[in-house]
Motif scaffolding. Sequence first.
Motif, PDB file in Angstrom:
ATOM      1  N   LEU A 174      -4.653   0.163   6.891  1.00 27.76           N
ATOM      2  CA  LEU A 174      -4.643   1.372   7.239  1.00 27.76           C
ATOM      3  C   LEU A 174      -5.817   2.012   7.576  1.00 27.76           C
ATOM      4  N   PHE A 184      -0.375   4.438  10.919  1.00 32.10           N
ATOM      5  CA  PHE A 184       0.140   3.564  10.074  1.00 32.10           C
ATOM      6  C   PHE A 184       1.256   3.831   9.166  1.00 32.10           C
ATOM      7  N   ALA A 217      -6.376  10.741   5.173  1.00 33.53           N
ATOM      8  CA  ALA A 217      -5.020  10.145   5.722  1.00 33.53           C
ATOM      9  C   ALA A 217      -3.851  11.254   5.241  1.00 33.53           C
ATOM     10  N   GLN A 221       0.939   9.168   2.603  1.00 31.28           N
ATOM     11  CA  GLN A 221       0.596   8.141   3.241  1.00 31.28           C
ATOM     12  C   GLN A 221       0.893   7.078   2.204  1.00 31.28           C
TER      13      GLN A 221
END
Length: 294
Positions: A174, A184, A217, A221
């Motif tokens: 990631l 991702f 992120a 995630q």
Amino acid sequence: MNAFTVPSNEPPPAYTAEPTAVSGPTLDHSAPSPVYELDSPRAATPPAAAAPPAPSTSAAGAEDPYAFLTTFNTTLLIDDSGSMAGRGWREVSQALATIAPIVTEHDQDGIDIYFLNHISENPGSASEGVAPNGYRGIKRAETVTQIFERVRPQGGTPTGVRVQNILKPYMAKLKSELSEGRDFKPLNLIVLTDGVPSDDVESVLLAVAKKLDKLDAPPYQVGVQFFQVGNEPGAREALEELDDGLSELVEGGVRDIVDTVTWASTEGSISLTGELILKCLLGAVNRRLDRRGR
């Protein structure tokens, strides 16, 4: 199963899968292996098909309540410790019989399965962010059952170690992808367990939450769902503390990546309601479901 729909919770943007290669399930060679019809290798999503599939509908035309699962890589981590022998193992079998058809149907490149103690010979793939010693790319519920039936509960409950083993390569991949400006595919890790971890899973989850915040992120995630079977004393309290108390350990707080669900069979029968299944599968990546009662 109750009729309901997934609450909208800022669904993630479209995701384009990278080409992948996968080894089929490999079994512990301590006993003769049955013949499996292996799932086909993971395939890349063509550029023209970058948008996620449209939500599937039931025969009555209602929106598929589990459509949000198509956005994630779903990974199952199954507690096969000695305390699971007997009723606990039967209850996990019942739970898998209910959720396996759903998760295998909604993960295009197949789900991954790991156990706390039992390991496969699959080497994983660091380049794809996939940990070793699991069963990869499972696309059929029957294969999930076949793998589960080959494992016998024994040993301790090293939940923290195994969660770390699974999340470490994922987080490394990631970081690499985000640094290059690429998305991702999010990870939905579902842990089926009956009891309190014998090691420090709290520190592992806290470290992951901090890294996700540092990387900025997306909030969905990584999700870690603890699905407790049985009535092991103290287990529910310990798991709920991971769910509700993790962010309080850091000044200013960290993101919530954990959800917990508690379920016990009734006289040996499956008693998972549709709403509970939905929370089990999506509670860790959908905050509205996380806030619902257990």
